[in-house]
Write a protein that holds these residues in place. Structure first.
Motif, PDB file in Angstrom:
ATOM      1  N   GLY A 235      21.258 -26.686  14.231  1.00  0.00           N
ATOM      2  CA  GLY A 235      21.464 -27.751  13.273  1.00  0.00           C
ATOM      3  C   GLY A 235      20.814 -27.913  12.236  1.00  0.00           C
ATOM      4  N   ASP A 236      19.585 -26.686  12.174  1.00  0.00           N
ATOM      5  CA  ASP A 236      18.450 -26.668  10.816  1.00  0.00           C
ATOM      6  C   ASP A 236      19.480 -25.561  10.283  1.00  0.00           C
ATOM      7  N   LEU A 237      20.272 -24.609  10.941  1.00  0.00           N
ATOM      8  CA  LEU A 237      20.722 -23.511  10.090  1.00  0.00           C
ATOM      9  C   LEU A 237      21.842 -24.018   9.661  1.00  0.00           C
ATOM     10  N   ASP A 238      22.406 -24.476  10.628  1.00  0.00           N
ATOM     11  CA  ASP A 238      23.552 -25.301   9.893  1.00  0.00           C
ATOM     12  C   ASP A 238      23.988 -26.679   8.681  1.00  0.00           C
ATOM     13  N   GLY A 239      22.642 -26.934   8.177  1.00  0.00           N
ATOM     14  CA  GLY A 239      22.583 -27.868   7.119  1.00  0.00           C
ATOM     15  C   GLY A 239      21.542 -26.829   6.064  1.00  0.00           C
ATOM     16  N   PHE A 240      21.222 -25.317   6.160  1.00  0.00           N
ATOM     17  CA  PHE A 240      21.369 -24.592   4.998  1.00  0.00           C
ATOM     18  C   PHE A 240      22.325 -23.934   4.173  1.00  0.00           C
ATOM     19  N   GLN A 241      21.875 -24.415   2.515  1.00  0.00           N
ATOM     20  CA  GLN A 241      22.074 -23.930   1.587  1.00  0.00           C
ATOM     21  C   GLN A 241      21.874 -22.974   0.713  1.00  0.00           C
ATOM     22  N   PRO A 242      22.512 -22.638   0.366  1.00  0.00           N
ATOM     23  CA  PRO A 242      22.374 -21.562  -1.226  1.00  0.00           C
ATOM     24  C   PRO A 242      21.702 -21.726  -1.795  1.00  0.00           C
ATOM     25  N   GLY A 243      20.196 -20.732  -1.782  1.00  0.00           N
ATOM     26  CA  GLY A 243      19.345 -21.805  -2.794  1.00  0.00           C
ATOM     27  C   GLY A 243      17.913 -22.083  -2.381  1.00  0.00           C
ATOM     28  N   GLN A 244      18.287 -21.882  -0.832  1.00  0.00           N
ATOM     29  CA  GLN A 244      17.179 -23.285  -0.265  1.00  0.00           C
ATOM     30  C   GLN A 244      15.943 -22.181  -0.090  1.00  0.00           C
ATOM     31  N   VAL A 245      14.923 -22.334  -0.518  1.00  0.00           N
ATOM     32  CA  VAL A 245      14.052 -21.834   0.630  1.00  0.00           C
ATOM     33  C   VAL A 245      13.057 -21.702   1.744  1.00  0.00           C
ATOM     34  N   ILE A 246      12.974 -21.106   2.158  1.00  0.00           N
ATOM     35  CA  ILE A 246      12.466 -21.501   3.540  1.00  0.00           C
ATOM     36  C   ILE A 246      11.233 -20.590   3.891  1.00  0.00           C
ATOM     37  N   GLU A 247       9.911 -21.733   4.869  1.00  0.00           N
ATOM     38  CA  GLU A 247       9.199 -21.623   4.509  1.00  0.00           C
ATOM     39  C   GLU A 247       9.028 -20.738   5.989  1.00  0.00           C
ATOM     40  N   PHE A 248       7.656 -19.817   5.757  1.00  0.00           N
ATOM     41  CA  PHE A 248       6.571 -18.541   6.864  1.00  0.00           C
ATOM     42  C   PHE A 248       6.345 -19.381   7.809  1.00  0.00           C
ATOM     43  N   GLU A 249       5.635 -19.099   8.859  1.00  0.00           N
ATOM     44  CA  GLU A 249       4.857 -19.729   9.206  1.00  0.00           C
ATOM     45  C   GLU A 249       3.967 -19.161   9.029  1.00  0.00           C
ATOM     46  N   GLU A 250       2.834 -19.226   9.652  1.00  0.00           N
ATOM     47  CA  GLU A 250       1.818 -19.086   8.609  1.00  0.00           C
ATOM     48  C   GLU A 250       1.159 -17.963   9.075  1.00  0.00           C
ATOM     49  N   HIS A 251       1.471 -17.328  10.132  1.00  0.00           N
ATOM     50  CA  HIS A 251       1.058 -16.135  10.632  1.00  0.00           C
ATOM     51  C   HIS A 251       1.868 -14.937  10.928  1.00  0.00           C
TER      52      HIS A 251
END
Length: 156
Positions: free
Chosen positions: A93-109
């Protein structure tokens, strides 16, 4: 060696070889009136069984030389390396909501959990970095599939 009777023609075409890995040698035979081929199949188990017998017959130098040349050729072959970094665990569901230009945060490590692979096989666990203007990948340790499986069972 216990070798069965040679086959030819239709009998050879309908026969399925079920002896596992083997080498295949095809000889071309020609006469003034006709041509044909002779195919010799030698199962790997027979080659491996006779390997110890030839090692003691003075052919050791030739075998070592052949292995050295073969190893040299293999070591010079090129492979494409890919370094991947895990971003995050997301639902479909999270992947389905992605939009062009969206920034994805990295995990801490995430930068310390990169994997270096060749031909879809993971070889090393690495970490990404930067040296001047270049990005780098530092090898931390060889990849252990068993440990990775265990780590995947226990949510981190």
């Amino acid at each position: 060696l216990p070798v069965p009777r040679a086959m030819s023609g239709i009998e050879a075409r309908r026969r399925v070889l079920r002896d596992g890995a083997s080498i295949r040698i095809v000889f071309g035979v020609s006469t003034p009136t006709d041509t044909g081929t002779v195919t010799v199949m030698i199962p790997q188990r027979i080659l491996l069984a006779t390997r110890g017998a030839t090692a003691h017959s003075g052919e050791d130098d030739q075998t070592g030389d052949w292995r050295a040349r073969f190893s040299e050729e293999v070591m010079r072959s090129t492979v494409r390396l890919e370094a991947t970094m895990p971003l995050a665990r997301l639902t479909l569901g999270d992947l389905d909501g992605f939009q062009p230009g969206q920034v994805i945060e990295f995990e801490e490590h995430a930068h310390a959990q990169a994997r270096l692979s060749a031909r879809d096989r993971t070889l090393f666990v690495c970490e990404f970095g930067k040296l001047g203007q270049n990005y780098t990948v530092r090898i931390r340790h060889p990849f252990d599939a068993g440990q990775d499986f265990i780590d995947g069972l226990i949510p981190g």
